[in-house]
Design an enzyme around this catalytic site. Structure first.
Site, PDB file in Angstrom:
ATOM      1  N   THR A 249       0.859  -1.180   0.000  1.00 12.15           N
ATOM      2  CA  THR A 249       0.000   0.000   0.000  1.00 12.15           C
ATOM      3  C   THR A 249       0.892   1.225   0.000  1.00 12.15           C
ATOM      4  OG1 THR A 249      -1.570  -1.207   1.380  1.00 12.15           O
ATOM      5  CG2 THR A 249      -1.844   1.165   1.323  1.00 12.15           C
ATOM      6  N   ARG A 277     -12.663  -8.809  -1.638  1.00 10.45           N
ATOM      7  CA  ARG A 277     -12.151  -8.368  -0.328  1.00 10.45           C
ATOM      8  C   ARG A 277     -11.688  -6.912  -0.416  1.00 10.45           C
ATOM      9  NH1 ARG A 277      -6.975  -6.135   1.569  1.00 10.45           N
ATOM     10  NH2 ARG A 277      -6.688  -6.770   3.734  1.00 10.45           N
ATOM     11  N   GLY A 279      -9.723  -4.128   1.992  1.00  5.55           N
ATOM     12  CA  GLY A 279      -9.033  -3.909   3.261  1.00  5.55           C
ATOM     13  C   GLY A 279      -9.382  -2.530   3.799  1.00  5.55           C
ATOM     14  N   ASP A 280      -8.424  -1.919   4.481  1.00 10.88           N
ATOM     15  CA  ASP A 280      -8.655  -0.615   5.093  1.00 10.88           C
ATOM     16  C   ASP A 280      -8.490   0.546   4.109  1.00 10.88           C
ATOM     17  OD1 ASP A 280      -5.939  -1.301   4.916  1.00 10.88           O
ATOM     18  OD2 ASP A 280      -5.382   0.028   6.559  1.00 10.88           O
ATOM     19  N   THR A 300      -0.557   1.756   6.385  1.00 12.61           N
ATOM     20  CA  THR A 300      -0.216   0.581   5.589  1.00 12.61           C
ATOM     21  C   THR A 300      -0.076  -0.580   6.567  1.00 12.61           C
ATOM     22  OG1 THR A 300       2.162   0.993   5.745  1.00 12.61           O
ATOM     23  CG2 THR A 300       1.048   1.928   3.850  1.00 12.61           C
ATOM     24  N   GLY A 301      -0.391  -1.773   6.114  1.00 13.04           N
ATOM     25  CA  GLY A 301      -0.253  -2.939   6.999  1.00 13.04           C
ATOM     26  C   GLY A 301      -1.516  -3.774   6.996  1.00 13.04           C
ATOM     27  N   GLY A 303      -4.803  -4.713   6.984  1.00 15.95           N
ATOM     28  CA  GLY A 303      -6.011  -3.927   6.763  1.00 15.95           C
ATOM     29  C   GLY A 303      -7.156  -4.300   7.684  1.00 15.95           C
TER      30      GLY A 303
END
Ligand code: GLY
Length: 421
Positions: A249, A277, A279-280, A300-301, A303
């Site tokens: 990200t 899907r 994520g965040d 980032t990471g 999500g």
């Protein structure tokens, strides 16, 4: 993991939490040495405007964005000039063109943005065939009465706005996906069949040590990568992407001299995810949040973990209530830790980095763990007239591990494993 529970309790603010003591955001390990010491400590309150803060993979694109910002360009346009760098780069498999695909081999991209001066937001999720989803999120904000579009509707909107449909799956990413499919061929019909000279029976009953089994797995994967035509220098990296599907990200926040601020986050999400899907990154308040009165934050990471703590929004609200950027970020990280009741057996597979910029120019980069491995700390990139990378401040001493759990990587392979970044 390179620390004991006792070390952990003694060396982190979370230790105080676990012992039932009061924990404050500022009581954390500072990044040791490195470039951070040559510059104001993140979150120290030292402010300089204009300034751009972004994920480390934006470093190469900061100059053009900073020039745009200092010449009076819009803050969101400047931030987009950073994140479209990796989006356009076919060799960056974390975002945009060449992003790692979902489990069906289709690249699906997510992005969201917030424009401080006009207090507007835009977002797209699960977009196929359109490379610059950061710009499409901005277009949702500018050209619709909505905030979020997903899937086919988002793609059709992008085409209507003039963005060309293109195949986002580069040959390299397709081959990595094929390698991932074949890695799981013990339980389906993908991969070399019984009649293939290279077919091997699964080694389930082996009494070999786990590390040897792991090494064997890597060697089989790199061998298979060669058969699939993956270039030699990328084979080990491809094997790691298969064993440990990464999330990639980029976030960027930009603040101009007048104090106007905006933020954007874009991603191809989690490699080999289930189709659909999100994520965040497309979630306003999780992957990105900007409030013109306070500041901006992005992530980032992992999500799924960040959505549950509404990370970016939590951080901005924390700053609104007086926390420094670093304290605000550490508090969000502690909420992730709390969601797992401090269980290090689970938390070691979670990681998160927050990029935080306050309206006065104070900033911080904070992460759950120190980095990926020794010598590979988490970093942010900053430009405030001087372009640089800085190590993040971290909550937990040690390094995150990739999911799913596998035996320890043999040292001779680990030294080649910078691809884990
Ligand atoms: N943080 C990116 C993702 O989980 O999709």
């Amino acid at each position: 993991m390179s620390f004991s529970r006792r070390d952990f309790l003694a060396s982190t603010a979370l230790g105080s939490l676990a012992l039932g003591l009061e924990a404050r955001g500022g009581e954390v390990k500072k990044s040791p040495g490195g470039s951070a010491e040559a510059f104001p400590q993140p979150g120290s309150g030292t402010s300089k405007r204009p300034i751009i803060v972004c994920a480390h993979n934006g470093l190469a694109y900061l100059d053009r964005a900073y020039e745009h910002l200092t010449k009076g360009g819009d803050t969101l346009d400047s931030a987009i000039l950073v994140v479209t760098g990796p989006e356009d780069d076919p060799n960056d498999d974390s975002v945009g063109l060449g992003g790692l695909p979902n489990e069906e081999g289709v690249v699906e991209l997510d992005a969201c943005c917030m424009h401080g001066p006009t207090r507007r937001a835009g977002s797209v999720g699960g977009v196929r065939n359109i490379k610059n989803v950061s710009r499409v999120a901005q277009a949702v904000m500018q050209h619709t009465g909505h905030v979020m579009l997903v899937g086919e509707g988002a793609e059709r909107f992008a085409v209507a706005m003039g963005y060309p449909r293109e195949n986002l799956l580069t040959e390299r990413s397709r081959k990595v996906w094929m390698l991932w499919k074949e890695y799981h061929s013990g339980s389906d019909w993908w991969g070399p069949g019984l009649a293939d000279p290279k077919w091997q029976a699964p080694d389930a009953k082996s009494d070999k040590p786990q590390a040897a089994l792991w090494q064997q797995r890597v060697l089989q994967l790199t061998d298979r990568a060669a058969d699939l035509g993956i270039e030699e220098e990328f084979r080990l990296a491809a094997a790691y992407r298969v064993l440990y599907p990464p999330t990639g990200t980029i976030h960027c926040s930009a603040l101009n001299e007048k104090g106007e601020i905006s933020g954007i986050t874009t991603t191809s999400g989690l490699a080999f995810k289930l189709p659909g899907r999100c994520g965040d990154s497309p979630v306003i308040g999780a992957g990105c949040y900007t409030d013109q009165d306070v500041g901006s934050a992005g992530a980032t990471g992992s999500g799924e973990e960040n959505i549950k703590v509404a990370g970016a929004h939590t951080i901005v609200e924390n700053m609104r209530h007086g926390m420094s950027p670093q304290e605000a970020g550490m508090d969000a990280l502690k909420r992730i830790v709390r969601n797992y009741n401090n269980d290090m057996n689970k938390l070691r597979f979670v990681d998160m980095t927050y990029y935080i910029l306050r309206k006065d120019g104070a900033y911080a980069g904070v992460s759950l763990w120190e980095g990926y491995s020794k010598g590979n700390p988490h970093k942010i990139a900053v430009h405030d007239g001087t372009k640089r990378a800085e190590e993040t401040a971290y909550l937990l001493k040690g390094f995150s591990e990739s999911f799913p759990p596998l035996p320890k990587i043999p040292a001779e392979l680990k030294k080649d494993s910078e691809y884990l970044k």
